[in-house]
Scaffold this active site. Structure first.
Site, mmCIF file in Angstrom:
data_model
loop_
_atom_site.group_PDB
_atom_site.id
_atom_site.type_symbol
_atom_site.label_atom_id
_atom_site.label_comp_id
_atom_site.label_asym_id
_atom_site.label_seq_id
_atom_site.Cartn_x
_atom_site.Cartn_y
_atom_site.Cartn_z
ATOM 1 N N GLY A 1 0.826 -1.207 0.000
ATOM 2 C CA GLY A 1 0.000 0.000 0.000
ATOM 3 C C GLY A 1 0.853 1.247 0.000
ATOM 4 C CG ASP A 24 -1.795 11.303 3.081
ATOM 5 O OD1 ASP A 24 -2.246 10.319 2.473
ATOM 6 O OD2 ASP A 24 -1.360 11.244 4.248
ATOM 7 C CD GLN A 46 -7.306 11.241 9.396
ATOM 8 O OE1 GLN A 46 -7.782 10.592 10.332
ATOM 9 N NE2 GLN A 46 -7.024 12.535 9.525
ATOM 10 C CE1 TYR A 60 -3.273 3.856 2.923
ATOM 11 C CE2 TYR A 60 -4.702 4.481 4.749
ATOM 12 C CZ TYR A 60 -3.672 3.705 4.243
ATOM 13 O OH TYR A 60 -3.057 2.781 5.052
ATOM 14 C CE LYS A 80 -4.698 0.558 2.958
ATOM 15 N NZ LYS A 80 -4.020 -0.716 2.641
ATOM 16 N N PRO A 107 -5.392 -2.172 10.592
ATOM 17 C CG PRO A 107 -3.264 -2.622 9.728
ATOM 18 C CD PRO A 107 -4.689 -2.437 9.317
HETATM 19 N N1 LIG Z 1 1.900 1.937 8.906
HETATM 20 C C1 LIG Z 1 0.689 2.131 9.367
HETATM 21 O O1 LIG Z 1 0.449 2.796 10.386
HETATM 22 C C2 LIG Z 1 -0.500 1.515 8.678
HETATM 23 C C3 LIG Z 1 -1.756 1.671 9.256
HETATM 24 C C4 LIG Z 1 -2.858 1.089 8.653
HETATM 25 C C5 LIG Z 1 -2.687 0.362 7.489
HETATM 26 N N2 LIG Z 1 -1.445 0.245 6.936
HETATM 27 C C6 LIG Z 1 -1.336 -0.531 5.711
HETATM 28 O O2 LIG Z 1 -0.418 -1.592 5.921
HETATM 29 C C7 LIG Z 1 0.248 -1.895 4.707
HETATM 30 C C8 LIG Z 1 1.761 -1.851 4.931
HETATM 31 O O3 LIG Z 1 2.098 -0.544 5.387
HETATM 32 P P1 LIG Z 1 3.604 -0.172 5.818
HETATM 33 O O4 LIG Z 1 3.484 0.972 6.744
HETATM 34 O O5 LIG Z 1 4.319 -1.386 6.249
HETATM 35 O O6 LIG Z 1 4.175 0.359 4.405
HETATM 36 P P2 LIG Z 1 5.687 0.617 3.954
HETATM 37 O O7 LIG Z 1 6.616 0.495 5.107
HETATM 38 O O8 LIG Z 1 5.640 1.890 3.189
HETATM 39 O O9 LIG Z 1 5.964 -0.599 2.943
HETATM 40 C C9 LIG Z 1 5.195 -0.704 1.801
HETATM 41 C C10 LIG Z 1 5.532 -1.990 1.074
HETATM 42 O O10 LIG Z 1 4.648 -2.083 -0.067
HETATM 43 C C11 LIG Z 1 5.423 -2.233 -1.231
HETATM 44 N N3 LIG Z 1 4.737 -1.638 -2.377
HETATM 45 C C12 LIG Z 1 4.313 -0.363 -2.526
HETATM 46 N N4 LIG Z 1 3.772 -0.186 -3.764
HETATM 47 C C13 LIG Z 1 3.862 -1.389 -4.390
HETATM 48 C C14 LIG Z 1 3.545 -1.851 -5.686
HETATM 49 N N5 LIG Z 1 2.968 -1.061 -6.599
HETATM 50 N N6 LIG Z 1 3.831 -3.145 -6.016
HETATM 51 C C15 LIG Z 1 4.411 -3.967 -5.108
HETATM 52 N N7 LIG Z 1 4.744 -3.592 -3.869
HETATM 53 C C16 LIG Z 1 4.493 -2.314 -3.519
HETATM 54 C C17 LIG Z 1 6.756 -1.577 -0.925
HETATM 55 O O11 LIG Z 1 7.766 -2.049 -1.809
HETATM 56 P P3 LIG Z 1 9.176 -1.244 -1.960
HETATM 57 O O12 LIG Z 1 9.943 -1.544 -0.694
HETATM 58 O O13 LIG Z 1 9.799 -1.817 -3.184
HETATM 59 O O14 LIG Z 1 8.828 0.202 -2.089
HETATM 60 C C18 LIG Z 1 6.944 -2.007 0.524
HETATM 61 O O15 LIG Z 1 7.443 -3.333 0.578
HETATM 62 C C19 LIG Z 1 -0.255 -0.884 3.676
HETATM 63 O O16 LIG Z 1 -1.302 -1.432 2.932
HETATM 64 C C20 LIG Z 1 -0.763 0.243 4.540
HETATM 65 O O17 LIG Z 1 -1.730 1.003 3.877
HETATM 66 C C21 LIG Z 1 -0.342 0.802 7.500
#
Ligand SMILES: NC(=O)c1ccc[n+]([C@@H]2O[C@H](COP(=O)([O-])OP(=O)(O)OC[C@H]3O[C@@H](n4cnc5c(N)ncnc54)[C@H](OP(=O)(O)O)[C@@H]3O)[C@@H](O)[C@H]2O)c1
Length: 242
Positions: free
Chosen positions: A84, A88, A141, A147, A151, A177
């Protein structure tokens, strides 16, 4: 039983924790990423978990990636749609590109990755589809119409998919989450983050391993009656009706 699992966005942040947890459960995990080669190589060196680059926003790239995984590792039984991004802006400033990038990466991806796998799951009579939504898909949000829409879309998709496939031994569930301590949240300005933490009754950000533990449970045999559920993992920040 060891299963083949794909974790999209599985090399960083929450996805990396999910990949590690499923591997620790004995599954053959393949972690997908988009283009951050350095992070993917580091993850692979540290964990030994194979990584594969493909763009989950693109149906052709995704179908090719899935086919490659299945050719090398066998049929995929566990799909974790985790990849994801955020772009924003308040809606009156939001460009079509920001809208479209987020919808394609966060929502189209769920089609692109699950569609090539679903017929095999149905034929084999077992499957786990675990989709990572967000608290902001549940409550909305400001600054995140794109987003929040993507979601929320994941939740509707998963509920419908669960009903279609329950009789085939397949479960489809959502994890929503709250704010988790990853690079995605580190990008939030410090003063904004302080205000966000003040709204979390638990008084802290969540940890990636707490989301991973939830995935581990949903992927297990024990969770076979969990289907079409939305599991909120948010420190009581938002208590949704479903
Ligand atoms: N962090 C939070 O607080 C939070 C809260 C609620 C929900 N989420 C959701 O949880 C999930 C993971 O979040 P995170 O915070 O761990 O994100 P992150 O640290 O930014 O990591 C994102 C991951 O997704 C990959 N990605 C992005 N675009 C892609 C694409 N087009 N094709 C394949 N892979 C792709 C990235 O690959 P690269 O490394 O190659 O860029 C990376 O491995 C997301 O769906 C996010 O919306 C996060």
């Amino acid at each position: 039983m060891a299963r083949v699992a794909i974790v999209t966005g599985g090399t960083r942040g929450i996805g990396a924790a999910i990949s590690k947890a499923l591997a620790a459960d004995g599954h053959k995990v393949v972690a997908n990423y988009a283009g951050n080669e350095e992070a993917a190589a580091k993850f692979n060196a540290e964990t030994g978990i194979p990584v594969i680059k493909f763009d989950v926003a693109d149906p052709v790239s995704s179908a090719e990636g899935i086919a490659k995984i299945e050719a090398e590792h066998g049929p995929i039984d566990i799909v974790v749609n985790n990849a994801g991004i955020t772009r924003d802006a308040t809606f009156h400033r939001l460009s079509y590109e920001q809208w479209s990038q987020v919808l394609r990466t966060n929502l189209d991806s769920v089609f692109n990755v699950t569609r090539p796998v679903i017929e095999g799951l149905r034929a084999r009579g077992w499957g786990r589809i675990i989709n990572i939504s967000s608290i902001n898909g549940q409550k909305g949000q400001a600054g995140q119409t794109n987003y929040s829409a993507a979601k929320a879309g994941i939740i509707g998709f998963t509920k419908a998919l669960a009903q279609e496939n329950a009789s085939k031994g397949i479960t489809a569930n959502v994890i929503a989450p709250g704010y988790i301590d990853t690079e995605m949240v580190a990008a939030v300005p410090e003063d904004v983050l302080k205000k966000i933490i003040a709204t979390i009754p638990t008084g802290r950000l969540g940890r990636a391993d707490e989301i991973a533990a939830t995935v581990s449970f949903l992927a297990s045999e024990k969770a076979s009656f969990f289907n079409g559920s939305v599991l909120t993992v948010n420190g009581a920040q938002y208590i949704a009706n479903g």
